[in-house]
Design a protein around this motif. Structure first.
Motif, PDB file in Angstrom:
ATOM      1  N   LEU A  28      -8.654 -23.388 -15.409  1.00 12.19           N
ATOM      2  CA  LEU A  28      -9.877 -22.762 -14.915  1.00 12.19           C
ATOM      3  C   LEU A  28     -10.107 -22.992 -13.427  1.00 12.19           C
ATOM      4  N   THR A  29      -9.621 -24.115 -12.923  1.00 13.51           N
ATOM      5  CA  THR A  29     -10.006 -24.512 -11.567  1.00 13.51           C
ATOM      6  C   THR A  29      -8.881 -24.470 -10.539  1.00 13.51           C
ATOM      7  N   ARG A  30      -7.638 -24.388 -10.973  1.00 10.78           N
ATOM      8  CA  ARG A  30      -6.522 -24.406 -10.039  1.00 10.78           C
ATOM      9  C   ARG A  30      -5.555 -23.264 -10.335  1.00 10.78           C
ATOM     10  N   ARG A  31      -5.025 -22.672  -9.292  1.00 11.39           N
ATOM     11  CA  ARG A  31      -4.130 -21.541  -9.478  1.00 11.39           C
ATOM     12  C   ARG A  31      -2.871 -21.923 -10.233  1.00 11.39           C
ATOM     13  N   TRP A  32      -2.404 -23.160 -10.021  1.00 13.84           N
ATOM     14  CA  TRP A  32      -1.176 -23.575 -10.694  1.00 13.84           C
ATOM     15  C   TRP A  32      -1.436 -24.042 -12.127  1.00 13.84           C
ATOM     16  N   ASP A  73      -2.397 -14.549 -19.884  1.00 14.55           N
ATOM     17  CA  ASP A  73      -3.316 -15.533 -19.326  1.00 14.55           C
ATOM     18  C   ASP A  73      -3.891 -15.077 -17.984  1.00 14.55           C
ATOM     19  N   TRP A  74      -3.082 -14.355 -17.201  1.00 11.43           N
ATOM     20  CA  TRP A  74      -3.611 -13.808 -15.949  1.00 11.43           C
ATOM     21  C   TRP A  74      -4.697 -12.786 -16.241  1.00 11.43           C
ATOM     22  N   PHE A  75      -4.436 -11.888 -17.197  1.00 13.80           N
ATOM     23  CA  PHE A  75      -5.413 -10.855 -17.543  1.00 13.80           C
ATOM     24  C   PHE A  75      -6.681 -11.485 -18.108  1.00 13.80           C
ATOM     25  N   LYS A  76      -6.521 -12.487 -18.977  1.00 13.76           N
ATOM     26  CA  LYS A  76      -7.696 -13.152 -19.546  1.00 13.76           C
ATOM     27  C   LYS A  76      -8.478 -13.882 -18.458  1.00 13.76           C
ATOM     28  N   GLY A  77      -7.759 -14.457 -17.493  1.00 10.99           N
ATOM     29  CA  GLY A  77      -8.431 -15.124 -16.385  1.00 10.99           C
ATOM     30  C   GLY A  77      -9.254 -14.145 -15.554  1.00 10.99           C
ATOM     31  N   GLU A  78      -8.726 -12.940 -15.349  1.00  8.68           N
ATOM     32  CA  GLU A  78      -9.474 -11.916 -14.618  1.00  8.68           C
ATOM     33  C   GLU A  78     -10.732 -11.510 -15.376  1.00  8.68           C
ATOM     34  N   LEU A  79     -10.603 -11.347 -16.696  1.00  7.75           N
ATOM     35  CA  LEU A  79     -11.774 -11.013 -17.512  1.00  7.75           C
ATOM     36  C   LEU A  79     -12.811 -12.129 -17.460  1.00  7.75           C
ATOM     37  N   ARG A  82     -14.698 -12.036 -14.213  1.00  6.79           N
ATOM     38  CA  ARG A  82     -15.635 -10.917 -14.100  1.00  6.79           C
ATOM     39  C   ARG A  82     -16.838 -11.097 -15.027  1.00  6.79           C
ATOM     40  N   ARG A  83     -16.601 -11.631 -16.222  1.00  6.78           N
ATOM     41  CA  ARG A  83     -17.680 -11.810 -17.184  1.00  6.78           C
ATOM     42  C   ARG A  83     -18.382 -13.156 -17.038  1.00  6.78           C
ATOM     43  N   GLY A  84     -17.704 -14.102 -16.413  1.00  6.13           N
ATOM     44  CA  GLY A  84     -18.297 -15.422 -16.235  1.00  6.13           C
ATOM     45  C   GLY A  84     -18.097 -16.348 -17.408  1.00  6.13           C
ATOM     46  N   LEU A  85     -17.508 -15.873 -18.492  1.00  5.74           N
ATOM     47  CA  LEU A  85     -17.258 -16.718 -19.660  1.00  5.74           C
ATOM     48  C   LEU A  85     -16.211 -16.053 -20.539  1.00  5.74           C
ATOM     49  N   GLU A  86     -15.736 -16.817 -21.519  1.00  2.00           N
ATOM     50  CA  GLU A  86     -14.768 -16.292 -22.479  1.00  2.00           C
ATOM     51  C   GLU A  86     -15.478 -16.076 -23.800  1.00  2.00           C
ATOM     52  N   THR A  87     -15.263 -14.930 -24.429  1.00  6.57           N
ATOM     53  CA  THR A  87     -15.960 -14.595 -25.661  1.00  6.57           C
ATOM     54  C   THR A  87     -15.050 -14.767 -26.872  1.00  6.57           C
ATOM     55  N   LEU A  88     -15.664 -14.696 -28.041  1.00  5.90           N
ATOM     56  CA  LEU A  88     -14.911 -14.764 -29.291  1.00  5.90           C
ATOM     57  C   LEU A  88     -13.873 -13.655 -29.349  1.00  5.90           C
ATOM     58  N   TRP A  89     -14.253 -12.455 -28.917  1.00  2.45           N
ATOM     59  CA  TRP A  89     -13.341 -11.318 -29.014  1.00  2.45           C
ATOM     60  C   TRP A  89     -12.189 -11.459 -28.034  1.00  2.45           C
ATOM     61  N   PHE A  91     -10.873 -14.355 -27.242  1.00  2.47           N
ATOM     62  CA  PHE A  91     -10.021 -15.358 -27.892  1.00  2.47           C
ATOM     63  C   PHE A  91      -9.185 -14.719 -28.998  1.00  2.47           C
ATOM     64  N   LEU A  92      -9.847 -13.949 -29.883  1.00  2.26           N
ATOM     65  CA  LEU A  92      -9.129 -13.328 -30.995  1.00  2.26           C
ATOM     66  C   LEU A  92      -8.123 -12.288 -30.502  1.00  2.26           C
ATOM     67  N   GLY A  93      -8.519 -11.511 -29.487  1.00  2.00           N
ATOM     68  CA  GLY A  93      -7.602 -10.512 -28.940  1.00  2.00           C
ATOM     69  C   GLY A  93      -6.392 -11.155 -28.295  1.00  2.00           C
ATOM     70  N   ASP A  94      -6.620 -12.248 -27.563  1.00  2.22           N
ATOM     71  CA  ASP A  94      -5.524 -12.965 -26.908  1.00  2.22           C
ATOM     72  C   ASP A  94      -4.532 -13.496 -27.929  1.00  2.22           C
ATOM     73  N   GLN A  95      -5.040 -14.123 -28.987  1.00  2.81           N
ATOM     74  CA  GLN A  95      -4.145 -14.674 -30.004  1.00  2.81           C
ATOM     75  C   GLN A  95      -3.394 -13.580 -30.759  1.00  2.81           C
ATOM     76  N   THR A  96      -4.071 -12.467 -31.016  1.00  2.00           N
ATOM     77  CA  THR A  96      -3.408 -11.345 -31.685  1.00  2.00           C
ATOM     78  C   THR A  96      -2.262 -10.807 -30.838  1.00  2.00           C
ATOM     79  N   LEU A  97      -2.496 -10.682 -29.532  1.00  2.00           N
ATOM     80  CA  LEU A  97      -1.457 -10.177 -28.641  1.00  2.00           C
ATOM     81  C   LEU A  97      -0.291 -11.154 -28.525  1.00  2.00           C
ATOM     82  N   HIS A  98      -0.571 -12.460 -28.586  1.00  5.31           N
ATOM     83  CA  HIS A  98       0.511 -13.446 -28.579  1.00  5.31           C
ATOM     84  C   HIS A  98       1.402 -13.267 -29.810  1.00  5.31           C
ATOM     85  N   ILE A  99       0.773 -13.117 -30.969  1.00  2.00           N
ATOM     86  CA  ILE A  99       1.533 -12.983 -32.222  1.00  2.00           C
ATOM     87  C   ILE A  99       2.329 -11.685 -32.228  1.00  2.00           C
TER      88      ILE A  99
END
Length: 239
Positions: A28-32, A73-79, A82-89, A91-99
């Motif tokens: 959350l706090t460092r680019r690396w 993770d880059w795309f989720k970081g951008e979201l 922009r939104r200021g927080l991470e939502t349930l959807w 999280f679920l969308g990210d895990q679905t895309l990983h699988i």
């Protein structure tokens, strides 16, 4: 299918078990920070595929899935920015895309019949498919359910979502990890394991009766996830 289960196990280990509070903070706090997290996940893939690394396809899988993880993770970081927080959807969308990415990568690079021969010197390190299934199920129930419970608790909490409570620290989450590990193992093992499961389920029912919405959500979600994970692993390994 063996490669898929090995990679699913690596994903659960890298994305949940080894994503400590400090690693998440760095994300959350460092680019690396994202590179550190994705690197840990890549090491987890190398570990589970180690006996097969004499072939080019496992290496191609590791490289492709590492790039996919970086992109997600880059795309989720951008979201998140922009939104200021991470939502349930999210999280679920990210895990679905990983699988989906894992399954698609294995099918594209290896097909459904690819069965590599392990290197003789590393054959003892081979993880059997049933072991990978059970480990994935138990670790998912124990660790991956923690953020799910947290997001559901936040959805039920009155007030603005921007005023979100902090995610519990590791030591505060540890009892839940142990509890869900025992419960999902009991659901998988049956027999005497059901005694441990029954004791935990009774406690969950008592907690769900409290007029405490977060405790009720944790009890109900924990119970459902553990029962589904344990029984699902039992069915798959008994087939």
């Amino acid at each position: 299918m063996h490669c898929i289960w090995l990679l699913l196990l690596a994903h659960v280990v890298g994305d949940f078990v080894l994503q400590t509070d400090r690693v998440f903070s760095y994300k959350l706090t460092r680019r690396w920070g994202v590179l550190l997290h994705v690197g840990i996940c890549a090491v987890a893939m190398v570990a589970v595929l180690l006996p097969f690394l004499g072939h080019w396809r496992p290496w191609a899988l590791i490289i492709l899935l590492t790039a996919w993880h970086l992109l997600l993770d880059w795309f989720k970081g951008e979201l998140r920015r922009r939104r200021g927080l991470e939502t349930l959807w999210m999280f679920l969308g990210d895990q679905t895309l990983h699988i989906v990415g894992i399954v698609a990568a294995v099918v594209a690079l290896c097909g459904t019949r690819f069965s590599p021969t392990p290197l003789p010197a590393l054959k003892a390190l081979l993880i059997h498919t049933d072991v990978a299934i059970v480990a994935t199920a138990l670790l998912t129930a124990s660790f991956a359910s923690a953020p799910l419970i947290y997001y559901l608790q936040e959805l039920a909490r009155p007030g603005k979502q921007e005023e979100r409570a902090p995610f519990p620290a590791y030591w505060a989450r540890l009892p839940g990890y142990v509890e869900r590990t025992v419960a999902s193992a009991g659901a998988y093992c049956g027999g005497l394991g059901l005694i441990a499961l029954l004791a935990i389920v009774v406690r969950w029912f008592l907690r769900s009766g409290e007029r405490n919405v977060p405790a009720t959500i944790e009890a109900v979600v924990g119970m459902v996830v553990c029962l589904v994970s344990g029984v699902w692993a039992r069915v798959l390994t008994s087939a």
